[in-house]
Design a protein around this motif. Sequence first.
Motif: not given
Length: 601
Positions: A261-263, A274-284, A347-351
Amino acid sequence: MPANEKLKEQISHLPHKPGIYKFFDEKGIIYVGKAVDIRKRVSSYFNRSAQHNKKTLKLVSQIIHIEFTIVDTEADAFLLENNLIKQYQPKYNILLKDGKTYPYISILNERFPRVISTRNKLNDGSRYFGPYPSGTTMSVVLDLIRTLYPLRTCTYNLSPENIAAGKFKVCLEYHIGNCKGPCEALENETQYNHYISQIKNILSGNLSVAKNYFKEQMAAAAADYQYELAHQYKQKLDMLEDFQAKSTVVSNTLSNIDVFTITSNEQCAFLNYLKVMNGSIIQTQSLEIQKKLEEEDADILASVIAQLRQDFESTSKEIITNIEVKLPLDNITVSQPQIGDKKKLINLSLKNALYLRKEREGRQEKNRESTDQREIRVLEILKKDLRLTELPRQIECFDNSNFQGDNPVASMVCFKNGKPSKKDYRHFNIKTVVGPNDFESMYEIVTRRYKRLLAENQPLPQLIVIDGGKGQLGMAVKALKDLNIYGKIAVVGIAKRLEEIFYPGDSLPLYIDKKSESLKLIQRLRNEAHRFAITFHRSKRDASTLKTELTDVKGIGPTTAEALLLKYKSVKKLKDLTREQLVEEVGKAKADILYTYFHSS
Protein backbone atom coordinates in the motif's frame (compact mmCIF):
# COMPACT_ATOMS: atom_id res chain seq x y z
CA MET A 1 28.92 19.47 -32.87
CA PRO A 2 26.91 21.24 -30.07
CA ALA A 3 25.63 19.03 -27.24
CA ASN A 4 21.97 19.36 -28.26
CA GLU A 5 22.83 18.34 -31.82
CA LYS A 6 24.67 15.26 -30.53
CA LEU A 7 21.64 14.28 -28.47
CA LYS A 8 19.33 14.70 -31.46
CA GLU A 9 21.68 12.48 -33.44
CA GLN A 10 21.64 9.82 -30.70
CA ILE A 11 17.86 9.94 -30.39
CA SER A 12 17.41 9.53 -34.14
CA HIS A 13 19.24 6.20 -33.93
CA LEU A 14 17.31 4.82 -30.94
CA PRO A 15 15.24 1.70 -31.76
CA HIS A 16 11.47 1.33 -31.69
CA LYS A 17 11.90 -1.67 -29.34
CA PRO A 18 11.20 -2.44 -25.67
CA GLY A 19 14.10 -1.97 -23.30
CA ILE A 20 15.81 0.41 -20.92
CA TYR A 21 17.56 3.74 -21.48
CA LYS A 22 20.26 5.48 -19.43
CA PHE A 23 20.84 9.23 -19.21
CA PHE A 24 24.35 10.49 -18.45
CA ASP A 25 25.83 13.78 -17.33
CA GLU A 26 29.57 14.49 -17.26
CA LYS A 27 29.96 12.39 -14.07
CA GLY A 28 27.96 9.28 -15.00
CA ILE A 29 24.45 7.80 -14.98
CA ILE A 30 21.80 10.15 -13.59
CA TYR A 31 18.62 8.31 -14.63
CA VAL A 32 17.50 4.85 -15.74
CA GLY A 33 14.08 4.27 -17.31
CA LYS A 34 12.14 1.54 -19.07
CA ALA A 35 10.02 1.77 -22.22
CA VAL A 36 7.89 -0.28 -24.56
CA ASP A 37 9.27 1.90 -27.37
CA ILE A 38 12.68 3.33 -26.45
CA ARG A 39 12.81 6.06 -29.12
CA LYS A 40 9.30 7.37 -28.44
CA ARG A 41 9.87 7.45 -24.68
CA VAL A 42 13.25 9.20 -24.84
CA SER A 43 11.99 11.67 -27.48
CA SER A 44 9.13 12.68 -25.16
CA TYR A 45 11.63 14.17 -22.70
CA PHE A 46 12.82 16.61 -25.36
CA ASN A 47 9.66 17.19 -27.44
CA ARG A 48 7.14 17.82 -24.64
CA SER A 49 9.06 20.22 -22.42
CA ALA A 50 5.96 22.35 -21.79
CA GLN A 51 4.34 19.36 -20.07
CA HIS A 52 7.27 18.64 -17.75
CA ASN A 53 7.67 19.82 -14.17
CA LYS A 54 10.73 21.74 -13.00
CA LYS A 55 12.56 18.66 -11.73
CA THR A 56 12.18 16.86 -15.05
CA LEU A 57 13.34 19.95 -16.94
CA LYS A 58 16.41 20.06 -14.69
CA LEU A 59 17.11 16.39 -15.46
CA VAL A 60 16.84 17.01 -19.22
CA SER A 61 19.15 20.04 -19.02
CA GLN A 62 21.91 17.86 -17.56
CA ILE A 63 21.80 15.05 -20.15
CA ILE A 64 24.87 14.89 -22.40
CA HIS A 65 24.73 11.25 -23.49
CA ILE A 66 22.17 8.46 -23.90
CA GLU A 67 22.62 4.68 -23.92
CA PHE A 68 20.05 1.89 -24.30
CA THR A 69 19.59 -1.87 -24.02
CA ILE A 70 17.00 -3.79 -26.05
CA VAL A 71 15.14 -6.66 -24.34
CA ASP A 72 12.54 -9.14 -25.53
CA THR A 73 9.54 -8.06 -23.46
CA GLU A 74 8.20 -5.27 -21.28
CA ALA A 75 8.59 -7.60 -18.28
CA ASP A 76 12.30 -7.98 -19.02
CA ALA A 77 12.63 -4.19 -19.21
CA PHE A 78 10.87 -3.83 -15.86
CA LEU A 79 13.26 -6.24 -14.11
CA LEU A 80 16.38 -4.89 -15.82
CA GLU A 81 15.48 -1.32 -14.86
CA ASN A 82 15.14 -2.39 -11.23
CA ASN A 83 18.52 -4.13 -11.23
CA LEU A 84 20.30 -1.17 -12.85
CA ILE A 85 18.78 1.29 -10.38
CA LYS A 86 20.05 -0.83 -7.49
CA GLN A 87 23.46 -1.13 -9.12
CA TYR A 88 24.08 2.51 -10.10
CA GLN A 89 21.85 4.43 -7.62
CA PRO A 90 21.11 7.28 -10.14
CA LYS A 91 20.29 10.56 -8.43
CA TYR A 92 17.01 11.10 -10.33
CA ASN A 93 15.57 7.63 -9.66
CA ILE A 94 13.64 6.91 -6.50
CA LEU A 95 15.76 4.69 -4.29
CA LEU A 96 15.37 2.42 -1.33
CA LYS A 97 18.13 2.80 1.23
CA ASP A 98 21.23 1.33 -0.30
CA GLY A 99 23.93 -0.62 1.46
CA LYS A 100 21.50 -2.34 3.80
CA THR A 101 21.84 -6.09 4.34
CA TYR A 102 18.85 -7.88 5.83
CA PRO A 103 19.23 -10.72 8.37
CA TYR A 104 18.34 -14.35 7.66
CA ILE A 105 17.76 -17.40 9.82
CA SER A 106 19.86 -20.25 8.47
CA ILE A 107 19.61 -23.99 9.09
CA LEU A 108 23.16 -25.07 8.37
CA ASN A 109 24.07 -27.91 6.05
CA GLU A 110 25.68 -30.19 8.63
CA ARG A 111 25.00 -33.21 10.86
CA PHE A 112 22.81 -32.12 13.78
CA PRO A 113 22.21 -28.75 12.05
CA ARG A 114 22.55 -25.52 13.99
CA VAL A 115 19.97 -22.74 13.57
CA ILE A 116 21.72 -19.37 13.44
CA SER A 117 21.25 -15.77 12.32
CA THR A 118 23.33 -14.35 9.48
CA ARG A 119 23.45 -11.44 7.03
CA ASN A 120 25.49 -13.36 4.47
CA LYS A 121 23.58 -15.74 2.27
CA LEU A 122 26.01 -18.32 0.87
CA ASN A 123 25.64 -21.03 -1.72
CA ASP A 124 26.74 -23.71 0.76
CA GLY A 125 23.76 -26.06 0.79
CA SER A 126 22.30 -24.51 3.96
CA ARG A 127 18.64 -23.51 4.13
CA TYR A 128 17.97 -19.77 4.50
CA PHE A 129 14.72 -18.18 5.70
CA GLY A 130 14.00 -14.50 5.32
CA PRO A 131 15.29 -11.97 4.88
CA TYR A 132 13.71 -10.24 7.86
CA PRO A 133 13.13 -6.46 7.78
CA SER A 134 15.09 -5.96 11.02
CA GLY A 135 17.32 -7.78 13.45
CA THR A 136 14.69 -7.38 16.17
CA THR A 137 12.04 -9.17 14.11
CA MET A 138 14.46 -11.98 13.31
CA SER A 139 15.52 -12.32 16.98
CA VAL A 140 11.92 -12.81 18.14
CA VAL A 141 11.51 -15.78 15.79
CA LEU A 142 14.94 -17.22 16.62
CA ASP A 143 14.35 -16.95 20.38
CA LEU A 144 11.01 -18.76 19.97
CA ILE A 145 12.69 -21.64 18.11
CA ARG A 146 15.47 -22.00 20.68
CA THR A 147 12.90 -22.01 23.48
CA LEU A 148 10.77 -24.69 21.82
CA TYR A 149 13.53 -27.09 20.74
CA PRO A 150 16.78 -28.31 22.35
CA LEU A 151 19.33 -27.47 19.66
CA ARG A 152 23.10 -27.46 19.82
CA THR A 153 25.02 -24.18 19.54
CA CYS A 154 28.60 -25.52 19.45
CA THR A 155 30.69 -25.51 16.26
CA TYR A 156 32.03 -29.06 16.60
CA ASN A 157 32.23 -31.32 13.58
CA LEU A 158 29.82 -34.01 14.81
CA SER A 159 30.74 -36.72 12.33
CA PRO A 160 30.06 -40.32 13.41
CA GLU A 161 33.83 -40.96 13.56
CA ASN A 162 34.51 -37.97 15.85
CA ILE A 163 31.67 -38.87 18.20
CA ALA A 164 32.68 -42.53 18.30
CA ALA A 165 36.25 -41.50 19.13
CA GLY A 166 34.98 -39.51 22.14
CA LYS A 167 36.57 -36.24 21.00
CA PHE A 168 33.94 -34.02 22.61
CA LYS A 169 32.37 -33.49 26.03
CA VAL A 170 28.98 -31.99 26.85
CA CYS A 171 29.01 -28.32 27.88
CA LEU A 172 26.92 -26.05 30.10
CA GLU A 173 24.11 -25.94 27.51
CA TYR A 174 23.54 -29.66 28.13
CA HIS A 175 23.49 -29.28 31.92
CA ILE A 176 20.90 -26.48 31.85
CA GLY A 177 18.66 -28.41 29.43
CA ASN A 178 19.14 -26.35 26.25
CA CYS A 179 20.88 -29.20 24.40
CA LYS A 180 20.60 -33.00 24.66
CA GLY A 181 24.27 -33.76 24.02
CA PRO A 182 24.65 -35.02 20.45
CA CYS A 183 28.41 -34.53 20.85
CA GLU A 184 28.49 -37.58 23.19
CA ALA A 185 25.86 -39.52 21.23
CA LEU A 186 23.25 -38.70 23.90
CA GLU A 187 20.88 -37.27 21.25
CA ASN A 188 18.99 -39.40 18.75
CA GLU A 189 19.73 -38.05 15.26
CA THR A 190 16.28 -39.03 13.93
CA GLN A 191 14.55 -37.11 16.71
CA TYR A 192 16.84 -34.11 16.18
CA ASN A 193 16.02 -34.03 12.47
CA HIS A 194 12.33 -34.24 13.38
CA TYR A 195 12.80 -31.01 15.33
CA ILE A 196 14.53 -29.45 12.33
CA SER A 197 11.61 -30.44 10.09
CA GLN A 198 9.17 -28.68 12.42
CA ILE A 199 11.40 -25.61 12.57
CA LYS A 200 11.39 -25.41 8.77
CA ASN A 201 7.59 -25.43 8.85
CA ILE A 202 7.48 -22.67 11.46
CA LEU A 203 9.92 -20.50 9.47
CA SER A 204 7.81 -21.08 6.35
CA GLY A 205 4.72 -19.77 8.17
CA ASN A 206 3.11 -23.18 8.77
CA LEU A 207 2.69 -23.53 12.53
CA SER A 208 0.13 -26.36 12.44
CA VAL A 209 2.72 -29.18 12.25
CA ALA A 210 4.53 -28.00 15.39
CA LYS A 211 1.26 -27.30 17.23
CA ASN A 212 -0.06 -30.81 16.50
CA TYR A 213 3.23 -32.31 17.68
CA PHE A 214 3.13 -30.51 21.04
CA LYS A 215 -0.57 -31.40 21.51
CA GLU A 216 0.23 -35.07 20.94
CA GLN A 217 3.21 -34.98 23.31
CA MET A 218 1.16 -33.20 25.98
CA ALA A 219 -1.66 -35.74 25.76
CA ALA A 220 0.77 -38.68 25.86
CA ALA A 221 2.58 -37.28 28.92
CA ALA A 222 -0.70 -36.66 30.72
CA ALA A 223 -1.92 -40.19 29.92
CA ASP A 224 1.32 -41.52 31.43
CA TYR A 225 0.77 -39.33 34.54
CA GLN A 226 3.83 -37.22 33.73
CA TYR A 227 2.04 -34.01 34.56
CA GLU A 228 5.17 -31.87 34.87
CA LEU A 229 6.29 -32.91 31.39
CA ALA A 230 2.76 -32.36 30.07
CA HIS A 231 2.83 -28.84 31.54
CA GLN A 232 6.13 -28.13 29.73
CA TYR A 233 4.54 -29.15 26.42
CA LYS A 234 1.51 -27.03 27.29
CA GLN A 235 3.78 -24.00 27.80
CA LYS A 236 5.41 -24.54 24.41
CA LEU A 237 2.02 -24.90 22.75
CA ASP A 238 0.93 -21.64 24.40
CA MET A 239 4.05 -19.93 23.03
CA LEU A 240 3.14 -21.02 19.51
CA GLU A 241 -0.48 -19.98 19.99
CA ASP A 242 0.63 -16.57 21.30
CA PHE A 243 3.09 -16.12 18.43
CA GLN A 244 0.40 -16.97 15.89
CA ALA A 245 -2.21 -14.79 17.59
CA LYS A 246 0.04 -11.76 17.26
CA SER A 247 0.52 -12.31 13.54
CA THR A 248 -2.75 -13.80 12.29
CA VAL A 249 -5.03 -11.11 10.87
CA VAL A 250 -7.30 -12.92 8.43
CA SER A 251 -8.62 -16.33 7.48
CA ASN A 252 -6.21 -19.28 7.28
CA THR A 253 -7.48 -19.85 3.74
CA LEU A 254 -5.17 -17.05 2.53
CA SER A 255 -1.67 -18.18 1.65
CA ASN A 256 1.39 -16.73 -0.06
CA ILE A 257 0.18 -13.17 -0.77
CA ASP A 258 2.20 -9.96 -1.05
CA VAL A 259 0.39 -6.84 0.18
CA PHE A 260 1.58 -3.35 -0.83
CA THR A 261 0.00 0.00 0.00
CA ILE A 262 1.06 3.61 -0.59
CA THR A 263 0.12 7.12 0.50
CA SER A 264 2.05 10.28 -0.32
CA ASN A 265 2.42 14.04 -0.06
CA GLU A 266 4.27 16.44 -2.37
CA GLN A 267 7.75 15.48 -1.17
CA CYS A 268 7.58 11.85 -0.05
CA ALA A 269 5.80 8.53 -0.50
CA PHE A 270 5.07 6.22 2.45
CA LEU A 271 4.69 2.50 1.79
CA ASN A 272 3.98 -0.69 3.66
CA TYR A 273 4.67 -4.28 2.68
CA LEU A 274 3.12 -7.37 4.29
CA LYS A 275 4.12 -10.94 3.43
CA VAL A 276 1.27 -13.33 4.24
CA MET A 277 1.65 -17.09 4.55
CA ASN A 278 -1.08 -19.43 5.83
CA GLY A 279 -3.11 -16.53 7.16
CA SER A 280 -0.15 -15.11 9.12
CA ILE A 281 2.03 -12.10 8.47
CA ILE A 282 5.56 -13.44 8.46
CA GLN A 283 7.29 -10.27 7.21
CA THR A 284 6.44 -6.57 7.32
CA GLN A 285 8.25 -3.43 6.22
CA SER A 286 7.29 0.26 6.24
CA LEU A 287 9.41 2.79 4.41
CA GLU A 288 9.60 6.42 3.33
CA ILE A 289 10.86 7.39 -0.13
CA GLN A 290 11.87 10.85 -1.30
CA LYS A 291 10.32 11.82 -4.63
CA LYS A 292 12.84 12.82 -7.30
CA LEU A 293 10.77 13.85 -10.36
CA GLU A 294 7.31 14.29 -8.77
CA GLU A 295 6.50 10.70 -9.69
CA GLU A 296 2.95 9.36 -9.58
CA ASP A 297 2.06 6.93 -6.77
CA ALA A 298 1.54 4.08 -9.24
CA ASP A 299 5.05 4.51 -10.68
CA ILE A 300 6.63 4.63 -7.22
CA LEU A 301 4.70 1.57 -6.07
CA ALA A 302 5.67 -0.44 -9.16
CA SER A 303 9.34 0.30 -8.57
CA VAL A 304 9.18 -0.52 -4.87
CA ILE A 305 7.30 -3.77 -5.48
CA ALA A 306 10.05 -4.93 -7.80
CA GLN A 307 12.81 -4.02 -5.35
CA LEU A 308 11.17 -5.42 -2.20
CA ARG A 309 10.14 -8.67 -3.84
CA GLN A 310 13.75 -9.13 -4.87
CA ASP A 311 15.16 -8.12 -1.48
CA PHE A 312 12.75 -10.38 0.44
CA GLU A 313 12.97 -13.16 -2.16
CA SER A 314 9.24 -13.36 -2.63
CA THR A 315 7.84 -16.06 -4.92
CA SER A 316 4.22 -15.10 -4.40
CA LYS A 317 2.05 -15.26 -7.51
CA GLU A 318 -0.55 -12.89 -6.05
CA ILE A 319 -0.09 -9.21 -5.18
CA ILE A 320 -2.80 -7.00 -3.73
CA THR A 321 -2.53 -3.18 -3.58
CA ASN A 322 -4.61 -0.18 -2.54
CA ILE A 323 -4.20 1.56 -5.92
CA GLU A 324 -4.13 0.29 -9.48
CA VAL A 325 -0.58 -0.43 -10.61
CA LYS A 326 0.79 -1.96 -13.78
CA LEU A 327 3.35 -4.72 -13.25
CA PRO A 328 4.56 -6.39 -16.46
CA LEU A 329 5.46 -9.63 -14.63
CA ASP A 330 4.61 -13.04 -16.01
CA ASN A 331 2.23 -15.36 -14.12
CA ILE A 332 1.54 -12.80 -11.36
CA THR A 333 -1.88 -11.34 -10.62
CA VAL A 334 -2.30 -7.84 -9.23
CA SER A 335 -5.64 -6.74 -7.78
CA GLN A 336 -7.29 -4.14 -5.53
CA PRO A 337 -9.79 -6.09 -3.36
CA GLN A 338 -12.86 -4.20 -2.20
CA ILE A 339 -14.42 -6.69 0.25
CA GLY A 340 -13.54 -9.70 2.38
CA ASP A 341 -10.36 -10.83 4.12
CA LYS A 342 -8.07 -9.43 1.44
CA LYS A 343 -9.64 -5.99 1.90
CA LYS A 344 -8.90 -6.32 5.63
CA LEU A 345 -5.27 -6.96 4.76
CA ILE A 346 -5.19 -3.85 2.57
CA ASN A 347 -6.70 -1.79 5.40
CA LEU A 348 -4.13 -3.09 7.89
CA SER A 349 -1.22 -2.38 5.54
CA LEU A 350 -2.52 1.10 4.70
CA LYS A 351 -2.96 1.81 8.41
CA ASN A 352 0.76 1.20 8.88
CA ALA A 353 1.68 3.39 5.90
CA LEU A 354 -0.55 6.21 7.18
CA TYR A 355 0.94 5.89 10.67
CA LEU A 356 4.44 6.33 9.21
CA ARG A 357 3.27 9.35 7.20
CA LYS A 358 1.65 10.95 10.25
CA GLU A 359 4.75 10.37 12.35
CA ARG A 360 7.12 11.84 9.74
CA GLU A 361 4.90 14.84 8.97
CA GLY A 362 4.45 15.46 12.69
CA ARG A 363 8.21 15.46 13.15
CA GLN A 364 8.66 17.89 10.24
CA GLU A 365 5.97 20.18 11.66
CA LYS A 366 7.69 20.10 15.03
CA ASN A 367 10.98 21.06 13.37
CA ARG A 368 9.24 23.90 11.55
CA GLU A 369 7.75 25.10 14.83
CA SER A 370 11.19 24.99 16.41
CA THR A 371 12.59 27.06 13.53
CA ASP A 372 9.80 29.61 13.89
CA GLN A 373 10.46 29.84 17.61
CA ARG A 374 14.16 30.48 16.97
CA GLU A 375 13.35 33.24 14.46
CA ILE A 376 10.94 34.93 16.88
CA ARG A 377 13.58 34.74 19.61
CA VAL A 378 16.08 36.52 17.31
CA LEU A 379 13.49 39.20 16.57
CA GLU A 380 13.01 39.71 20.31
CA ILE A 381 16.77 40.22 20.65
CA LEU A 382 16.76 42.65 17.71
CA LYS A 383 13.90 44.58 19.27
CA LYS A 384 15.88 44.89 22.48
CA ASP A 385 19.20 45.78 20.79
CA LEU A 386 17.65 48.49 18.60
CA ARG A 387 15.31 49.71 21.36
CA LEU A 388 12.24 49.25 19.17
CA THR A 389 8.70 49.70 20.45
CA GLU A 390 7.28 46.67 18.65
CA LEU A 391 8.51 43.32 17.35
CA PRO A 392 9.93 43.77 13.80
CA ARG A 393 7.99 40.97 12.13
CA GLN A 394 8.39 42.68 8.74
CA ILE A 395 11.75 44.25 7.93
CA GLU A 396 12.63 45.90 4.59
CA CYS A 397 16.17 46.71 3.49
CA PHE A 398 17.20 49.04 0.61
CA ASP A 399 20.42 49.15 -1.45
CA ASN A 400 21.65 51.04 -4.55
CA SER A 401 23.84 49.69 -7.34
CA ASN A 402 25.56 51.48 -10.24
CA PHE A 403 28.84 51.39 -12.12
CA GLN A 404 30.24 54.89 -12.72
CA GLY A 405 26.68 56.16 -13.07
CA ASP A 406 25.79 53.59 -15.70
CA ASN A 407 22.48 51.72 -15.38
CA PRO A 408 21.65 52.92 -11.84
CA VAL A 409 19.28 50.53 -10.08
CA ALA A 410 18.17 49.74 -6.54
CA SER A 411 16.67 46.87 -4.65
CA MET A 412 14.44 46.24 -1.66
CA VAL A 413 14.32 42.88 0.13
CA CYS A 414 11.73 41.89 2.68
CA PHE A 415 12.09 39.54 5.66
CA LYS A 416 8.98 38.33 7.46
CA ASN A 417 9.34 36.68 10.86
CA GLY A 418 13.11 36.63 10.34
CA LYS A 419 13.01 34.78 7.00
CA PRO A 420 13.26 36.02 3.39
CA SER A 421 9.89 36.68 1.72
CA LYS A 422 11.06 36.64 -1.88
CA LYS A 423 7.66 37.33 -3.37
CA ASP A 424 7.88 40.76 -1.71
CA TYR A 425 11.34 41.63 -3.12
CA ARG A 426 11.36 44.63 -5.49
CA HIS A 427 13.73 46.01 -8.14
CA PHE A 428 13.81 49.73 -8.98
CA ASN A 429 15.05 51.47 -12.10
CA ILE A 430 16.18 54.94 -11.05
CA LYS A 431 14.03 57.42 -12.97
CA THR A 432 14.50 60.92 -11.52
CA VAL A 433 18.23 60.99 -10.77
CA VAL A 434 20.95 61.71 -13.33
CA GLY A 435 24.44 60.38 -12.65
CA PRO A 436 25.84 58.43 -9.71
CA ASN A 437 23.96 60.04 -6.81
CA ASP A 438 23.25 57.43 -4.14
CA PHE A 439 21.59 59.92 -1.82
CA GLU A 440 18.99 61.13 -4.30
CA SER A 441 18.49 57.56 -5.54
CA MET A 442 17.72 56.43 -1.97
CA TYR A 443 15.18 59.23 -1.61
CA GLU A 444 13.48 58.18 -4.83
CA ILE A 445 13.16 54.46 -4.09
CA VAL A 446 11.99 54.89 -0.47
CA THR A 447 9.41 57.41 -1.65
CA ARG A 448 8.18 55.14 -4.44
CA ARG A 449 8.00 52.08 -2.21
CA TYR A 450 5.90 53.56 0.60
CA LYS A 451 3.84 55.87 -1.56
CA ARG A 452 2.64 52.70 -3.32
CA LEU A 453 2.00 50.81 -0.08
CA LEU A 454 -0.07 53.71 1.22
CA ALA A 455 -2.00 54.00 -2.04
CA GLU A 456 -2.79 50.27 -2.00
CA ASN A 457 -3.57 50.35 1.74
CA GLN A 458 -0.90 47.68 2.36
CA PRO A 459 0.65 47.11 5.82
CA LEU A 460 3.86 49.00 6.53
CA PRO A 461 6.98 47.26 7.92
CA GLN A 462 8.00 47.67 11.56
CA LEU A 463 11.65 48.32 10.62
CA ILE A 464 13.51 49.78 7.61
CA VAL A 465 17.23 49.10 7.19
CA ILE A 466 19.22 51.37 4.86
CA ASP A 467 22.44 49.93 3.43
CA GLY A 468 24.73 52.96 3.81
CA GLY A 469 25.87 55.61 6.23
CA LYS A 470 24.38 58.84 7.53
CA GLY A 471 23.83 60.36 4.07
CA GLN A 472 21.63 57.60 2.71
CA LEU A 473 19.82 57.29 6.05
CA GLY A 474 19.10 61.01 6.05
CA MET A 475 17.53 60.86 2.59
CA ALA A 476 15.38 57.88 3.60
CA VAL A 477 14.17 59.87 6.64
CA LYS A 478 13.37 62.86 4.37
CA ALA A 479 11.29 60.56 2.11
CA LEU A 480 9.36 59.22 5.11
CA LYS A 481 8.73 62.73 6.41
CA ASP A 482 7.46 63.87 3.02
CA LEU A 483 5.01 60.96 3.09
CA ASN A 484 3.96 61.85 6.66
CA ILE A 485 4.88 58.41 8.02
CA TYR A 486 8.13 59.25 9.81
CA GLY A 487 7.81 58.01 13.39
CA LYS A 488 5.40 55.29 12.39
CA ILE A 489 8.24 53.05 11.15
CA ALA A 490 11.61 52.55 12.84
CA VAL A 491 14.51 53.21 10.45
CA VAL A 492 18.25 52.59 10.85
CA GLY A 493 21.31 52.61 8.62
CA ILE A 494 24.17 50.13 8.57
CA ALA A 495 27.66 51.20 7.47
CA LYS A 496 29.71 48.50 5.77
CA ARG A 497 33.17 49.16 7.20
CA LEU A 498 32.65 48.62 10.94
CA GLU A 499 29.08 47.34 10.91
CA GLU A 500 27.92 50.52 12.64
CA ILE A 501 24.20 51.05 13.20
CA PHE A 502 23.06 54.68 12.76
CA TYR A 503 19.87 56.23 14.11
CA PRO A 504 18.28 59.33 12.57
CA GLY A 505 19.56 62.49 14.25
CA ASP A 506 22.16 60.67 16.35
CA SER A 507 25.80 61.32 15.45
CA LEU A 508 27.08 58.43 17.54
CA PRO A 509 26.62 54.96 16.04
CA LEU A 510 25.49 51.84 17.89
CA TYR A 511 27.88 48.90 17.95
CA ILE A 512 26.13 45.56 18.40
CA ASP A 513 28.16 42.60 19.64
CA LYS A 514 29.70 40.94 16.57
CA LYS A 515 28.45 37.56 17.79
CA SER A 516 24.92 38.78 18.36
CA GLU A 517 22.18 36.98 16.45
CA SER A 518 20.42 40.29 15.85
CA LEU A 519 23.48 41.73 14.07
CA LYS A 520 23.74 38.59 11.98
CA LEU A 521 20.10 39.07 10.95
CA ILE A 522 20.80 42.67 9.88
CA GLN A 523 23.87 41.50 7.97
CA ARG A 524 21.78 38.84 6.20
CA LEU A 525 19.31 41.55 5.18
CA ARG A 526 22.08 43.85 3.94
CA ASN A 527 23.88 41.08 2.02
CA GLU A 528 20.65 39.87 0.43
CA ALA A 529 19.70 43.39 -0.66
CA HIS A 530 23.20 43.89 -2.10
CA ARG A 531 23.08 40.58 -3.97
CA PHE A 532 19.64 41.34 -5.34
CA ALA A 533 20.69 44.81 -6.53
CA ILE A 534 23.96 43.61 -8.10
CA THR A 535 22.19 40.79 -9.96
CA PHE A 536 19.65 43.23 -11.40
CA HIS A 537 22.36 45.74 -12.32
CA ARG A 538 24.44 43.11 -14.14
CA SER A 539 21.45 41.85 -16.10
CA LYS A 540 20.60 45.39 -17.19
CA ARG A 541 24.22 46.13 -18.10
CA ASP A 542 24.54 42.87 -20.08
CA ALA A 543 21.22 43.47 -21.77
CA SER A 544 22.24 46.96 -22.73
CA THR A 545 25.53 45.69 -24.19
CA LEU A 546 23.83 42.89 -26.11
CA LYS A 547 21.07 45.10 -27.45
CA THR A 548 23.56 47.77 -28.57
CA GLU A 549 25.79 45.25 -30.33
CA LEU A 550 22.89 43.60 -32.16
CA THR A 551 21.27 46.86 -33.24
CA ASP A 552 24.64 47.92 -34.66
CA VAL A 553 24.34 45.04 -37.13
CA LYS A 554 22.85 46.42 -40.34
CA GLY A 555 19.49 44.75 -40.98
CA ILE A 556 18.75 43.86 -37.32
CA GLY A 557 16.24 46.17 -35.69
CA PRO A 558 15.45 46.82 -32.00
CA THR A 559 12.47 44.43 -31.97
CA THR A 560 14.58 41.48 -33.16
CA ALA A 561 17.38 42.42 -30.76
CA GLU A 562 14.94 42.59 -27.86
CA ALA A 563 13.50 39.15 -28.65
CA LEU A 564 16.95 37.55 -28.89
CA LEU A 565 17.99 39.34 -25.72
CA LEU A 566 15.10 37.90 -23.72
CA LYS A 567 15.88 34.37 -24.84
CA TYR A 568 19.68 34.09 -25.00
CA LYS A 569 20.97 36.80 -22.65
CA SER A 570 24.45 36.99 -24.26
CA VAL A 571 26.18 37.32 -27.64
CA LYS A 572 28.32 34.27 -26.86
CA LYS A 573 25.23 32.05 -26.72
CA LEU A 574 23.99 33.48 -29.99
CA LYS A 575 27.36 32.80 -31.64
CA ASP A 576 27.08 29.12 -30.65
CA LEU A 577 23.86 28.70 -32.64
CA THR A 578 23.95 26.98 -36.01
CA ARG A 579 22.59 28.69 -39.13
CA GLU A 580 19.55 26.39 -38.97
CA GLN A 581 18.81 27.39 -35.36
CA LEU A 582 19.10 31.08 -36.26
CA VAL A 583 16.65 30.53 -39.12
CA GLU A 584 14.15 29.06 -36.64
CA GLU A 585 14.53 32.16 -34.44
CA VAL A 586 14.54 35.09 -36.91
CA GLY A 587 13.94 33.71 -40.41
CA LYS A 588 16.38 33.02 -43.25
CA ALA A 589 17.25 36.60 -44.24
CA LYS A 590 18.14 37.86 -40.75
CA ALA A 591 19.76 34.52 -39.89
CA ASP A 592 22.15 34.92 -42.84
CA ILE A 593 23.01 38.46 -41.69
CA LEU A 594 23.70 37.40 -38.10
CA TYR A 595 25.59 34.24 -39.02
CA THR A 596 27.83 36.18 -41.43
CA TYR A 597 28.38 38.92 -38.82
CA PHE A 598 29.31 36.54 -36.02
CA HIS A 599 31.58 34.26 -38.02
CA SER A 600 33.26 36.82 -40.25
CA SER A 601 34.40 38.79 -37.21
